[in-house]
Design a protein around this motif. Sequence first.
Motif, PDB file in Angstrom:
ATOM      1  N   THR A   1       0.833  -1.211   0.000  1.00 21.59           N
ATOM      2  CA  THR A   1       0.000   0.000   0.000  1.00 21.59           C
ATOM      3  C   THR A   1       0.860   1.251   0.000  1.00 21.59           C
ATOM      4  OG1 THR A   1      -0.103   0.225   2.406  1.00 21.59           O
ATOM      5  CG2 THR A   1      -1.716  -1.245   1.380  1.00 21.59           C
ATOM      6  N   GLY A   2       2.106   1.118   0.444  1.00 21.06           N
ATOM      7  CA  GLY A   2       3.029   2.249   0.481  1.00 21.06           C
ATOM      8  C   GLY A   2       3.126   2.931   1.824  1.00 21.06           C
ATOM      9  N   ASN A   3       2.020   2.945   2.599  1.00 28.10           N
ATOM     10  CA  ASN A   3       2.056   3.723   3.845  1.00 28.10           C
ATOM     11  C   ASN A   3       1.578   2.966   5.085  1.00 28.10           C
ATOM     12  OD1 ASN A   3      -0.636   3.573   3.258  1.00 28.10           O
ATOM     13  ND2 ASN A   3      -0.949   5.755   2.943  1.00 28.10           N
ATOM     14  N   ASN A   4       1.163   1.691   4.922  1.00 26.86           N
ATOM     15  CA  ASN A   4       0.759   0.924   6.102  1.00 26.86           C
ATOM     16  C   ASN A   4       0.721  -0.557   5.727  1.00 26.86           C
ATOM     17  OD1 ASN A   4      -1.590   0.628   4.591  1.00 26.86           O
ATOM     18  ND2 ASN A   4      -2.831   1.966   5.895  1.00 26.86           N
ATOM     19  N   LEU A   5       0.279  -1.389   6.689  1.00 28.61           N
ATOM     20  CA  LEU A   5       0.140  -2.817   6.450  1.00 28.61           C
ATOM     21  C   LEU A   5      -1.327  -3.192   6.635  1.00 28.61           C
ATOM     22  CD1 LEU A   5       3.267  -4.172   8.375  1.00 28.61           C
ATOM     23  CD2 LEU A   5       3.028  -3.781   5.912  1.00 28.61           C
ATOM     24  N   VAL A   6      -1.889  -3.828   5.618  1.00 27.65           N
ATOM     25  CA  VAL A   6      -3.307  -4.176   5.599  1.00 27.65           C
ATOM     26  C   VAL A   6      -3.439  -5.670   5.322  1.00 27.65           C
ATOM     27  CG1 VAL A   6      -5.530  -3.792   4.491  1.00 27.65           C
ATOM     28  CG2 VAL A   6      -3.928  -1.891   4.768  1.00 27.65           C
TER      29      VAL A   6
ATOM     30  N   VAL B   1      -3.471  -3.244  10.110  1.00 29.19           N
ATOM     31  CA  VAL B   1      -2.911  -3.848  11.325  1.00 29.19           C
ATOM     32  C   VAL B   1      -1.692  -3.094  11.854  1.00 29.19           C
ATOM     33  CG1 VAL B   1      -3.779  -6.142  10.748  1.00 29.19           C
ATOM     34  CG2 VAL B   1      -1.489  -5.467   9.989  1.00 29.19           C
ATOM     35  N   TRP B   2      -1.123  -2.213  11.030  1.00 30.70           N
ATOM     36  CA  TRP B   2       0.079  -1.492  11.491  1.00 30.70           C
ATOM     37  C   TRP B   2       0.319  -0.275  10.603  1.00 30.70           C
ATOM     38  CZ3 TRP B   2       4.952  -0.313   9.489  1.00 30.70           C
ATOM     39  CH2 TRP B   2       5.922   0.080  10.429  1.00 30.70           C
ATOM     40  N   THR B   3       0.683   0.825  11.243  1.00 30.32           N
ATOM     41  CA  THR B   3       1.030   2.061  10.544  1.00 30.32           C
ATOM     42  C   THR B   3       2.403   2.519  11.040  1.00 30.32           C
ATOM     43  OG1 THR B   3      -1.297   2.686  10.380  1.00 30.32           O
ATOM     44  CG2 THR B   3       0.329   4.430  10.059  1.00 30.32           C
ATOM     45  N   PRO B   4       3.333   2.853  10.155  1.00 34.89           N
ATOM     46  CA  PRO B   4       4.690   3.191  10.587  1.00 34.89           C
ATOM     47  C   PRO B   4       4.758   4.523  11.318  1.00 34.89           C
ATOM     48  CG  PRO B   4       4.435   3.653   8.263  1.00 34.89           C
ATOM     49  CD  PRO B   4       3.171   2.963   8.698  1.00 34.89           C
ATOM     50  N   GLY B   5       5.829   4.672  12.087  1.00 37.09           N
ATOM     51  CA  GLY B   5       6.101   5.943  12.733  1.00 37.09           C
ATOM     52  C   GLY B   5       6.781   6.899  11.764  1.00 37.09           C
ATOM     53  N   PRO B   6       7.279   8.025  12.265  1.00 38.89           N
ATOM     54  CA  PRO B   6       7.866   9.037  11.383  1.00 38.89           C
ATOM     55  C   PRO B   6       9.229   8.668  10.814  1.00 38.89           C
ATOM     56  CG  PRO B   6       8.095   9.673  13.685  1.00 38.89           C
ATOM     57  CD  PRO B   6       7.225   8.455  13.674  1.00 38.89           C
TER      58      PRO B   6
END
Length: 348
Positions: free
Chosen positions: A65-70, A88-93
């Motif tokens: 997706t480029g910006n998170n894990l789905v 299920v997960w979104t990265p930090g900065p």
Amino acid sequence: MPTFFRRLLPLTLLALTLACQKAAVSVAPVTPPSTTTTFTNPLLPAGPDPWVIRRGDVYYYMHTTGNNLVIRKTAKMSELGSAVSTVVWTPGPNQRDIWAPELHFFDGKWYIYYSADPLCCDGHRINVLENASADPTTGTWVDKGRIAVPGQDLWAIDGTVLEQNGKRYLLWSGHEVASSPVQRLYIAEMSNPWTLVAPRVELSHPEYSWEQIGSPAVNEGPEVLRHADKTFIIYSASHCSTDDYALGMLTAAATADPLKPTAWTKTATPVFVKNPAGRAFGPGHNSFFQSKDGTEDWILYHANPQPGQGCGDNRSPRMQKFTWNADGTPNFGPPVATGTALPKPAGE
């Protein structure tokens, strides 16, 4: 009309009305289940680097997706488009450009291997998340950090896991040195799902002309396929910016030491290539699964519907059944044309 009956009449009419309404609700028609026995590609409008794993009666699907894990969860791969989707997960900065997630189940826990740019150090690295929940769309994902060979923390993407001879190995695409953009396939033994044991071993690099179209030259997206007494690594070759992104193959005995380069034989020609008439350009970065009843083998891959669309979100996930040649090697055939009615995987 006597007063008694004048008072009773409205109550009688009301009771009849309510009875009719109740009857109408109770006999409402039920939509019958779908009897469709076919599906068409693509499975989703977009979905680069598709991955699927089956656990019990459920398929868990992921893509870039480029910006998170789905994770998408479905009982039928032919109905992936209507599957429940969970972030299920979104990265930090400190991370961006999240690529090629893969979900694996080891020793009673779930692991996601994904590639991300840590905003330093010449770019992408492979990272690992862990989840002890029985269902990977629930529970808590714990960041186990970056996975790298000790002393060789170099650019790396597309991590996957090979299990052979009672051991686990990470396969990935990486750079020989920081200054070299050529992507090579490497393997290293794992001491646990997030730790590698040195040294890494190179298994393949772009050497044939069909592996060197576009810049840089690329071997990436290694995926494991087993059949009878053989282990195959199906990988993607040439740059994704070209229509000639294709699949190559390495073959070893199922009991061979996978750390020995001489155990692997590289097929001199690609095993899956574009089909312009079928609107399949740059097919690759695949994974594999079996039908619900276990009788069929399927390849899941992405492709662009038009020429010149490169590495973006026009790449859509597609799947098709494949067979086996007399010598035990896979026969994927050509990418099936989009919109073609295909029988659903057996058991669906």
